[in-house]
Write an enzyme that holds these catalytic residues in place. Structure first.
Site, PDB file in Angstrom:
ATOM      1  N   ASP A   1       0.841  -1.270  -0.054  1.00 40.29           N
ATOM      2  CA  ASP A   1       0.118  -0.073   0.069  1.00 40.29           C
ATOM      3  C   ASP A   1       0.726   1.351   0.072  1.00 40.29           C
ATOM      4  O   ASP A   1       1.471   1.446   1.150  1.00 40.29           O
ATOM      5  CB  ASP A   1      -0.965  -0.036   1.266  1.00 40.29           C
ATOM      6  CG  ASP A   1      -1.948  -1.340   1.380  1.00 40.29           C
ATOM      7  OD1 ASP A   1      -1.365  -2.265   1.028  1.00 40.29           O
ATOM      8  OD2 ASP A   1      -3.130  -0.785   1.683  1.00 40.29           O
TER       9      ASP A   1
ATOM     10  N   ASN B   1      -4.214   3.830  -1.347  1.00 43.97           N
ATOM     11  CA  ASN B   1      -4.118   4.888  -0.552  1.00 43.97           C
ATOM     12  C   ASN B   1      -3.156   6.075  -1.127  1.00 43.97           C
ATOM     13  O   ASN B   1      -2.721   6.968  -0.353  1.00 43.97           O
ATOM     14  CB  ASN B   1      -3.512   4.361   0.843  1.00 43.97           C
ATOM     15  CG  ASN B   1      -4.021   3.188   1.533  1.00 43.97           C
ATOM     16  OD1 ASN B   1      -3.468   2.101   1.561  1.00 43.97           O
ATOM     17  ND2 ASN B   1      -5.004   3.437   2.230  1.00 43.97           N
TER      18      ASN B   1
ATOM     19  N   HIS C   1     -10.476   0.798  -0.111  1.00 39.25           N
ATOM     20  CA  HIS C   1     -10.570   2.124  -0.351  1.00 39.25           C
ATOM     21  C   HIS C   1     -10.807   2.557  -1.802  1.00 39.25           C
ATOM     22  O   HIS C   1     -10.490   3.686  -2.129  1.00 39.25           O
ATOM     23  CB  HIS C   1      -9.507   2.883   0.100  1.00 39.25           C
ATOM     24  CG  HIS C   1      -9.272   2.840   1.612  1.00 39.25           C
ATOM     25  ND1 HIS C   1     -10.434   2.998   2.520  1.00 39.25           N
ATOM     26  CD2 HIS C   1      -8.404   2.334   2.377  1.00 39.25           C
ATOM     27  CE1 HIS C   1     -10.185   2.946   3.868  1.00 39.25           C
ATOM     28  NE2 HIS C   1      -8.641   2.470   3.882  1.00 39.25           N
TER      29      HIS C   1
ATOM     30  N   HIS D   1      -0.681  -2.323   6.359  1.00 41.55           N
ATOM     31  CA  HIS D   1       0.298  -1.416   6.165  1.00 41.55           C
ATOM     32  C   HIS D   1       1.562  -1.986   7.051  1.00 41.55           C
ATOM     33  O   HIS D   1       2.586  -1.319   7.128  1.00 41.55           O
ATOM     34  CB  HIS D   1      -0.342  -0.165   6.398  1.00 41.55           C
ATOM     35  CG  HIS D   1      -1.286   0.547   5.678  1.00 41.55           C
ATOM     36  ND1 HIS D   1      -1.647   1.684   5.668  1.00 41.55           N
ATOM     37  CD2 HIS D   1      -1.925  -0.228   4.778  1.00 41.55           C
ATOM     38  CE1 HIS D   1      -2.647   1.974   4.809  1.00 41.55           C
ATOM     39  NE2 HIS D   1      -2.760   0.697   4.345  1.00 41.55           N
TER      40      HIS D   1
HETATM   41 FE   LIG Z   1      -4.098   0.498   2.671  1.00 38.32          FE
HETATM   42 FE   LIG Z   2      -7.124  -1.674   2.933  1.00 35.15          FE
END
Ligand SMILES: [Fe+2]
Ligand SMILES: [Fe+2]
Length: 256
Positions: free
Chosen positions: A8, A40, A68, A174
């Site tokens: 990410d 992200n 997301h 993450h």
């Molecule tokens: Fe993420």
């Molecule tokens: Fe995620």
């Protein structure tokens, strides 16, 4: 074949790290193909056309995503365009975008999402069974970005697909894990690649803002952290004939 997967990427610090690190890394390791999780990249939430183009300009070959993906509405029309951007595979029929792409008839990249502690998605295990059965003239090399929260769900999926796909690489938490390995039937596996984003943060977000949210329980928008930036990636070596992995290596860099 050498495939690099970047975890990410968080906001502008993450994009900067990709720009600064990726060209040399590609050269050094003779990387053939780059996968980057971009859920992200736009201010920490979702991705926009500009931020996607910035990653493609930095020699990323395909952008995967996760929960997301819908955060920035402007990207939604591009999910069905020629731009190689994936959203998680398991969404109801008719939802924009696609969950996998085939590259040069020799490799397929799948973006899968978990359901433990994430949302009420369909079963990712059965979704992969279905996809593997459906893929016509199935390419030997199959790489999965498994965007999931629970370590157990990720490891279970890795073991479930061991010997049937080239790699199961976790994203979403993450936080990179130390378990990168070849599973017994030669699928490359890691529970989480880890983020490419600000080191002095809480999973990419500004520490003070996160602490205030935990201490007050009042929800508010979080800002991306500042300062030095981590670059977390996993390099997978795959035999193009068998589709099985022959090696896996964790790569870590920091930029100031
Ligand atoms: Fe993420
Ligand atoms: Fe995620």
């Amino acid at each position: 074949m050498k495939i690099l997967a970047i975890g990410d990427i968080i906001g502008s610090p993450g994009r900067r790290a990709v720009r600064e690190v990726l060209p040399d890394l590609k050269h050094q390791y003779r990387v053939d193909f780059v996968i980057a999780n971009g859920e992200n990249v736009a201010g920490g939430l979702g991705l926009t056309l500009n931020t996607a183009e910035e990653l493609f300009g930095a020699e990323v070959d395909v952008i995967t995503s996760g929960n997301h993906i819908w955060a920035q509405k402007e990207i939604i029309p591009y999910l069905d365009s020629e731009m190689p951007i994936l959203r998680p595979l398991i969404f109801p029929p008719g939802v924009p975008g696609r969950g996998y792409l085939v590259f040069k008839k020799r490799m397929v990249v799948v973006n899968l999402i978990g359901r433990t502690f994430i949302d009420n998605f369909d079963c990712p295990f059965r979704a992969m069974d279905k996809l593997l059965a459906e893929l016509e003239a199935k390419p030997a090399v199959i790489i999965i970005d498994f965007h999931a929260e629970a370590t157990s769900e990720k490891m279970a999926l890795g073991r479930y697909l061991d010997g049937r796909v080239s790699a199961v690489l976790g994203t979403h938490t993450h936080v990179g894990t130390i378990d990168s390995q070849l599973l017994p039937k030669n699928t490359a596996y890691v529970t989480d690649i880890g983020m490419t984003g600000p080191v002095n943060s809480v999973i990419g977000d500004d520490t003070d803002a996160v602490l205030s949210r935990f201490l007050s329980m009042i929800p508010h928008r979080l800002a991306v952290g500042k300062g030095k930036v981590s670059f977390n990636a996993i390099l997978v070596m795959v035999d193009e004939e068998t589709g099985l992995a022959t090696g896996i290596e964790r790569i870590y860099r920091e930029v100031g």
